[in-house]
Design a protein around this motif. Structure first.
Motif, short mmCIF file in Angstrom:
data_model
loop_
_atom_site.label_atom_id
_atom_site.label_comp_id
_atom_site.label_asym_id
_atom_site.label_seq_id
_atom_site.Cartn_x
_atom_site.Cartn_y
_atom_site.Cartn_z
N TYR A 86 0.79 -1.31 -0.02
CA TYR A 86 -0.03 -0.01 -0.08
C TYR A 86 0.60 1.31 0.03
CZ TYR A 86 -2.36 4.04 2.33
OH TYR A 86 -2.87 5.18 2.61
N LEU A 87 1.77 1.33 0.81
CA LEU A 87 2.62 2.66 1.01
C LEU A 87 3.48 2.77 -0.53
CD1 LEU A 87 3.80 2.08 4.78
CD2 LEU A 87 2.22 3.63 3.75
N ASP A 88 4.15 1.65 -0.80
CA ASP A 88 4.89 1.57 -1.89
C ASP A 88 4.08 2.12 -3.28
OD1 ASP A 88 7.16 0.97 -0.55
OD2 ASP A 88 7.49 -0.83 -1.40
N TRP B 275 6.68 6.43 3.33
CA TRP B 275 7.53 5.98 4.28
C TRP B 275 8.18 7.16 5.22
CZ3 TRP B 275 7.12 1.22 6.00
CH2 TRP B 275 6.76 -0.04 4.85
N ASP B 276 8.69 8.02 4.36
CA ASP B 276 9.25 9.48 4.95
C ASP B 276 8.26 10.08 5.77
OD1 ASP B 276 11.60 8.66 3.46
OD2 ASP B 276 11.42 9.99 1.98
N GLU B 277 7.03 10.18 5.27
CA GLU B 277 5.99 10.89 5.98
C GLU B 277 5.80 10.34 7.43
OE1 GLU B 277 4.09 14.09 4.74
OE2 GLU B 277 6.36 14.03 4.13
N ILE B 278 5.92 9.05 7.58
CA ILE B 278 5.76 8.22 8.90
C ILE B 278 6.85 8.55 9.43
CG2 ILE B 278 5.57 5.97 9.61
CD1 ILE B 278 3.75 5.22 7.17
N LEU B 279 7.93 8.38 8.98
CA LEU B 279 9.39 8.64 9.90
C LEU B 279 9.21 9.90 10.37
CD1 LEU B 279 11.89 6.42 7.76
CD2 LEU B 279 10.72 5.97 9.77
N LYS B 280 8.86 10.99 9.52
CA LYS B 280 8.83 12.31 10.10
C LYS B 280 7.90 12.44 11.11
CE LYS B 280 6.96 15.36 7.18
NZ LYS B 280 6.70 16.09 6.07
N ALA B 281 6.77 11.76 11.06
CA ALA B 281 5.86 11.83 12.09
C ALA B 281 6.27 11.19 13.41
CB ALA B 281 4.44 11.27 11.61
N GLY B 282 6.96 10.12 13.26
CA GLY B 282 7.49 9.36 14.52
C GLY B 282 8.88 9.75 15.00
N ILE B 283 9.55 10.88 14.64
CA ILE B 283 10.66 11.68 15.25
C ILE B 283 10.50 11.65 16.85
CG2 ILE B 283 11.97 13.54 15.64
CD1 ILE B 283 11.64 14.20 12.65
N GLY B 284 11.28 11.00 17.37
CA GLY B 284 11.34 11.02 18.79
C GLY B 284 10.54 9.62 19.51
N ILE B 285 10.14 8.78 18.58
CA ILE B 285 9.44 7.47 18.86
C ILE B 285 10.11 6.28 18.32
CG2 ILE B 285 7.39 6.07 18.58
CD1 ILE B 285 5.98 8.60 18.39
N LEU C 218 11.97 -1.84 7.30
CA LEU C 218 10.69 -1.63 7.52
C LEU C 218 9.74 -2.30 6.20
CD1 LEU C 218 10.60 1.96 8.80
CD2 LEU C 218 10.12 -0.05 9.84
N ARG C 219 10.27 -2.26 5.02
CA ARG C 219 9.65 -2.72 3.78
C ARG C 219 9.56 -4.33 4.33
NH1 ARG C 219 11.96 1.22 0.46
NH2 ARG C 219 9.97 2.52 -0.53
N LYS C 220 10.43 -5.15 4.40
CA LYS C 220 10.49 -6.46 4.80
C LYS C 220 9.49 -6.65 5.83
CE LYS C 220 13.13 -10.44 5.54
NZ LYS C 220 14.89 -11.05 5.80
N LYS C 221 9.61 -6.13 7.09
CA LYS C 221 8.67 -6.24 8.09
C LYS C 221 7.20 -6.10 7.90
CE LYS C 221 7.63 -4.92 12.92
NZ LYS C 221 8.20 -4.33 14.02
N TYR C 222 6.71 -5.08 7.18
CA TYR C 222 5.22 -4.66 6.88
C TYR C 222 4.77 -5.27 5.75
CZ TYR C 222 5.94 -1.99 11.34
OH TYR C 222 6.18 -1.82 12.50
N ASP C 223 5.56 -5.93 5.03
CA ASP C 223 5.20 -6.80 3.85
C ASP C 223 4.13 -7.87 4.37
OD1 ASP C 223 4.89 -6.83 1.18
OD2 ASP C 223 6.28 -8.44 1.01
N SER C 224 4.17 -8.31 5.56
CA SER C 224 3.60 -9.37 6.07
C SER C 224 2.37 -8.78 7.05
CB SER C 224 4.51 -10.17 6.86
OG SER C 224 5.01 -9.70 8.19
N HIS C 225 2.29 -7.39 6.95
CA HIS C 225 1.11 -7.03 7.86
C HIS C 225 -0.07 -6.47 6.80
CE1 HIS C 225 3.25 -5.93 11.77
NE2 HIS C 225 4.00 -6.95 11.16
N PHE C 226 -1.09 -6.97 7.27
CA PHE C 226 -2.36 -6.83 6.38
C PHE C 226 -3.27 -6.37 7.10
CE2 PHE C 226 -0.07 -9.80 3.82
CZ PHE C 226 -0.37 -9.45 2.35
#
Length: 206
Positions: free
Chosen positions: A158-160, A173-183, A192-200
């Motif tokens: 979906y993200l790609d 992905w960059d938007e998510i990382l920007k939002a997640g600064i400090g987290i 991340l791509r490999k991990k979330y390729d198995s999340h539906f």
């Protein structure tokens, strides 16, 4: 006294700030409550500051799912139908659930341009009476075309897919990382791509 707002984004930022204050008054009885609060607040602030995110519930829910998951917080990325009793409408929507409760910052700014109170642990953060019901359809046939397609796409796919709309492949992905600064801090996009390729997304019905 009701503040004056010069734009919708200014109002959304005010609403986001007020709702985050209310969020911190809740006790979740969850051992990772602080992590949940950080992820939710970051996602809500992103939505409030990003005009293009209007109607972006699929992105906002994926963002929250990733920010929670990267902290080791178990959650489900959910898709289904929501009914708005006040507007007498029903629409396809994405949100996150933790221990079966709805966490939905994306409802704050929907595709029709309306502003709704974000939902945290199943409660409106404006502390108003609930006027929306989640999981109201019987099966996936009630979903709109875009939502049906998402059922077969991993979070990574979906993200790609944004590259097919003229954006760089890493844009969301960059938007998510920007939002997640400090987290979640620095992380490798390949991981991340490999991990979330198995999340539906999980389809939730009545």
């Amino acid at each position: 006294m009701i503040p004056h707002f010069n734009s919708k984004l200014e109002f959304l930022q005010f609403l986001s700030d007020e709702c985050i204050k209310n969020m911190k008054k809740f006790e979740l009885n969850h051992q990772q409550e602080i992590g949940i609060q950080k992820a939710y607040a970051s996602t809500l602030n992103y939505l409030a500051k990003t005009e293009e995110a209007s109607g972006g519930c699929h992105l906002i829910s994926a963002m929250l799912h990733i920010l929670l998951s990267e902290q080791g917080i178990e959650n489900k990325l959910v898709i289904g139908e929501v009914e708005d009793y006040e507007a007498n409408t029903q629409f396809s929507h994405s949100w996150v659930e933790i221990n079966g409760e709805v966490f939905d910052p994306g409802i704050m700014h929907t595709l029709d341009g309306n502003v709704h109170p974000p939902v945290y642990n199943g409660v409106k953060l404006t502390l108003d009476e609930e006027s929306m019901e989640y999981r109201v359809s019987n099966d996936k046939e009630s979903l709109d075309k875009d939502a049906k397609q998402l059922l077969d796409k991993s979070v990574t796919a979906y993200l790609d897919d944004i590259k097919n709309y003229g954006y760089p492949k890493n844009y969301l992905w960059d938007e998510i990382l920007k939002a997640g600064i400090g987290i979640i801090g620095y992380t490798n996009l390949s991981r991340l791509r490999k991990k979330y390729d198995s999340h539906f997304r999980v389809l939730k019905t009545k």
